[in-house]
Design a protein around this motif. Sequence first.
Motif, mmCIF file in Angstrom:
data_model
loop_
_atom_site.group_PDB
_atom_site.id
_atom_site.type_symbol
_atom_site.label_atom_id
_atom_site.label_comp_id
_atom_site.label_asym_id
_atom_site.label_seq_id
_atom_site.Cartn_x
_atom_site.Cartn_y
_atom_site.Cartn_z
ATOM 1 N N ALA A 158 0.847 -1.201 0.000
ATOM 2 C CA ALA A 158 0.000 0.000 0.000
ATOM 3 C C ALA A 158 0.878 1.246 0.000
ATOM 4 C CB ALA A 158 -0.913 -0.010 1.224
ATOM 5 N N PHE A 159 1.927 1.227 0.783
ATOM 6 C CA PHE A 159 2.889 2.332 0.803
ATOM 7 C C PHE A 159 3.451 2.578 -0.592
ATOM 8 C CE2 PHE A 159 4.145 2.119 5.454
ATOM 9 C CZ PHE A 159 3.914 3.475 5.683
ATOM 10 N N ALA A 160 3.910 1.446 -1.186
ATOM 11 C CA ALA A 160 4.580 1.536 -2.482
ATOM 12 C C ALA A 160 3.615 2.074 -3.531
ATOM 13 C CB ALA A 160 5.103 0.163 -2.884
ATOM 14 N N VAL A 161 2.378 1.578 -3.511
ATOM 15 C CA VAL A 161 1.404 2.016 -4.512
ATOM 16 C C VAL A 161 1.176 3.519 -4.386
ATOM 17 C CG1 VAL A 161 -1.011 1.854 -5.219
ATOM 18 C CG2 VAL A 161 0.282 -0.212 -4.758
ATOM 19 N N ALA A 162 1.073 4.014 -3.136
ATOM 20 C CA ALA A 162 0.863 5.447 -2.924
ATOM 21 C C ALA A 162 2.034 6.226 -3.507
ATOM 22 C CB ALA A 162 0.737 5.739 -1.432
ATOM 23 N N ALA A 163 3.244 5.733 -3.279
ATOM 24 C CA ALA A 163 4.428 6.436 -3.774
ATOM 25 C C ALA A 163 4.437 6.478 -5.292
ATOM 26 C CB ALA A 163 5.687 5.755 -3.260
ATOM 27 N N PHE A 164 4.115 5.331 -5.919
ATOM 28 C CA PHE A 164 4.139 5.297 -7.384
ATOM 29 C C PHE A 164 3.092 6.247 -7.957
ATOM 30 C CE2 PHE A 164 5.187 0.578 -6.792
ATOM 31 C CZ PHE A 164 6.489 0.906 -6.474
ATOM 32 N N ALA A 206 10.311 -0.065 -13.407
ATOM 33 C CA ALA A 206 9.809 0.618 -14.595
ATOM 34 C C ALA A 206 10.426 2.014 -14.579
ATOM 35 C CB ALA A 206 8.293 0.661 -14.592
ATOM 36 N N GLY A 207 11.662 2.101 -14.993
ATOM 37 C CA GLY A 207 12.454 3.322 -14.836
ATOM 38 C C GLY A 207 13.029 3.358 -13.434
ATOM 39 N N SER A 208 14.114 4.107 -13.264
ATOM 40 C CA SER A 208 14.673 4.177 -11.904
ATOM 41 C C SER A 208 13.731 4.948 -10.982
ATOM 42 C CB SER A 208 16.081 4.780 -11.910
ATOM 43 O OG SER A 208 16.080 6.049 -12.495
ATOM 44 N N GLY A 216 11.002 6.196 -22.641
ATOM 45 C CA GLY A 216 9.594 5.786 -22.694
ATOM 46 C C GLY A 216 9.398 4.294 -22.475
ATOM 47 N N ALA A 217 10.449 3.512 -22.655
ATOM 48 C CA ALA A 217 10.324 2.059 -22.453
ATOM 49 C C ALA A 217 10.295 1.717 -20.967
ATOM 50 C CB ALA A 217 11.474 1.326 -23.145
ATOM 51 N N ARG A 218 10.812 2.606 -20.126
ATOM 52 C CA ARG A 218 10.767 2.483 -18.667
ATOM 53 C C ARG A 218 11.556 1.274 -18.156
ATOM 54 N NH1 ARG A 218 11.192 6.014 -17.421
ATOM 55 N NH2 ARG A 218 10.256 6.137 -15.372
ATOM 56 N N VAL A 219 12.853 1.386 -18.190
ATOM 57 C CA VAL A 219 13.707 0.353 -17.603
ATOM 58 C C VAL A 219 14.783 1.036 -16.751
ATOM 59 C CG1 VAL A 219 15.129 -1.703 -17.965
ATOM 60 C CG2 VAL A 219 13.419 -1.069 -19.693
ATOM 61 N N GLY A 220 14.763 0.758 -15.459
ATOM 62 C CA GLY A 220 15.794 1.263 -14.560
ATOM 63 C C GLY A 220 16.158 0.160 -13.587
ATOM 64 N N ALA A 231 4.672 -8.826 -7.302
ATOM 65 C CA ALA A 231 5.788 -9.626 -7.817
ATOM 66 C C ALA A 231 6.110 -9.326 -9.272
ATOM 67 C CB ALA A 231 5.468 -11.109 -7.654
ATOM 68 N N ASN A 232 5.090 -8.990 -10.082
ATOM 69 C CA ASN A 232 5.399 -8.737 -11.491
ATOM 70 C C ASN A 232 5.389 -7.249 -11.835
ATOM 71 O OD1 ASN A 232 2.726 -8.315 -11.414
ATOM 72 N ND2 ASN A 232 2.140 -9.888 -12.892
ATOM 73 N N ALA A 233 5.705 -6.392 -10.839
ATOM 74 C CA ALA A 233 5.883 -4.958 -11.110
ATOM 75 C C ALA A 233 7.172 -4.795 -11.927
ATOM 76 C CB ALA A 233 5.983 -4.197 -9.799
ATOM 77 N N GLY A 234 7.421 -3.579 -12.378
ATOM 78 C CA GLY A 234 8.655 -3.322 -13.128
ATOM 79 C C GLY A 234 8.400 -3.239 -14.614
ATOM 80 N N PRO A 235 9.475 -3.330 -15.404
ATOM 81 C CA PRO A 235 9.333 -3.125 -16.845
ATOM 82 C C PRO A 235 8.621 -4.288 -17.535
ATOM 83 C CG PRO A 235 11.665 -3.166 -16.164
ATOM 84 C CD PRO A 235 10.856 -3.592 -14.989
ATOM 85 N N SER A 236 8.087 -4.009 -18.725
ATOM 86 C CA SER A 236 7.420 -5.053 -19.508
ATOM 87 C C SER A 236 8.463 -5.949 -20.180
ATOM 88 C CB SER A 236 6.553 -4.410 -20.595
ATOM 89 O OG SER A 236 7.401 -3.834 -21.570
#
Length: 373
Positions: A11-17, A100-102, A238-242, A261-266
């Motif tokens: 929940a913390f992380a989602v708020a931050a994102f 998904a990006g740094s 735009g590809a979002r990789v960090g 678990a599957n957050a992050g880049p595509s």
Amino acid sequence: MERRQLIKNSAFAVAAFALSKDLFAKQGERYFSKNVEGPNNGIIKLSSNENPHGPAESAKKAMIDAVIISNRYQFDINTELREAIGKLTGHTKDNVLLGAGSSELLGVVTSWTAYKKGNIVASEPTFKVWLPAARKLGLPTKLVPLTSSKHNDLNALGNAMDADTKLLYLCNPNNPTGTVSPKSDLEAFVKTVTSKTILLMDEAYTDYYDSPSMSHLVSSNPNLIIAKTFSKTYGMAGARVGYVLAHPDTIKELSAFMAWANAGPSAVSMRGALGVINDKAFVEYVKAENIKAKSILYKGFNDLGIKYIESFTSFVYFDTKTYPKSIPDVLKANNIIGARSFEDNSTWLRLSIGTVQEMTKVVEALKAGVTKA
Ligand SMILES: Cc1ncc(COP(=O)(O)O)c(C=O)c1O
């Protein structure tokens, strides 16, 4: 970590994102007004330090080839990319966490710090995509002014820490000023800070000028986190990789604060990163073009008597004080956007470095702007 705790952390992380996303979206709105069709329709965009030469052919081909596997989850490719980054940086996959990006990972570190209920120390001005999230999560922030030459003031940052400081964020080279600290000073700083708390070093721009990186220290130092990105020299914003590099124990702690678990880049984006990661020719080309384009801007500023700071990045920080008009207005009248302010009541602005042609247009516009009524 227990399930209930994990849910709380998520929940913390989602708020931050969500908050970081808002910040970028707002910036985007400002740059692409409603009556402009498409992103680059006649507009020279110099606002977000994007790489005008990307994506590399190697990345494009890899992404196109990967479209066909978009029906599958990306876990194996995540491992493959972490292994490749480990190899590139002299570590193993266990030292690497992908985002998904740094920016996503700066948010994760912020959430982790909020969970520990401490404060954050950072420079002012610096890259603060994480700051709105920190504020909403109730995390106090101590911002320390740069030196008079607009470098990170390492001594003052160290002195600003107290018993509650759970994170020190240092952006080196610093955004928006483009300044770097010497390697020996950074090494001493890492030692001092990490003996007390977590040091997050944002190295988004080190590759442009081979600026000193502290990433070699992460394996022996669980309190050091290094953030890197494929958005800059690799041209894939735009590809979002960090990613972050850290001690395996620290990577485990941070992973628990990823939203899921599957957050992050595509899969497609990670394939692109795998395509370009060893494309040295592309990165060398980008660096050489950045130098050429930047020197055109420097010469223009010199001709116009505009003071600027020598930059070790893909942007330049300059003082508009001596220019007779509003530089953002003059540029905007020429379809050039991006001269942005990062300090209250300041005449300093930041402009990203585009192509040689784009920087030639910037200089022409500024020169013409002096004489035009
Ligand atoms: C210093 C710094 N860190 C991180 C980022 C974010 O990069 P990413 O695209 O990987 O989220 C930027 C983007 O401009 C930046 O300037």
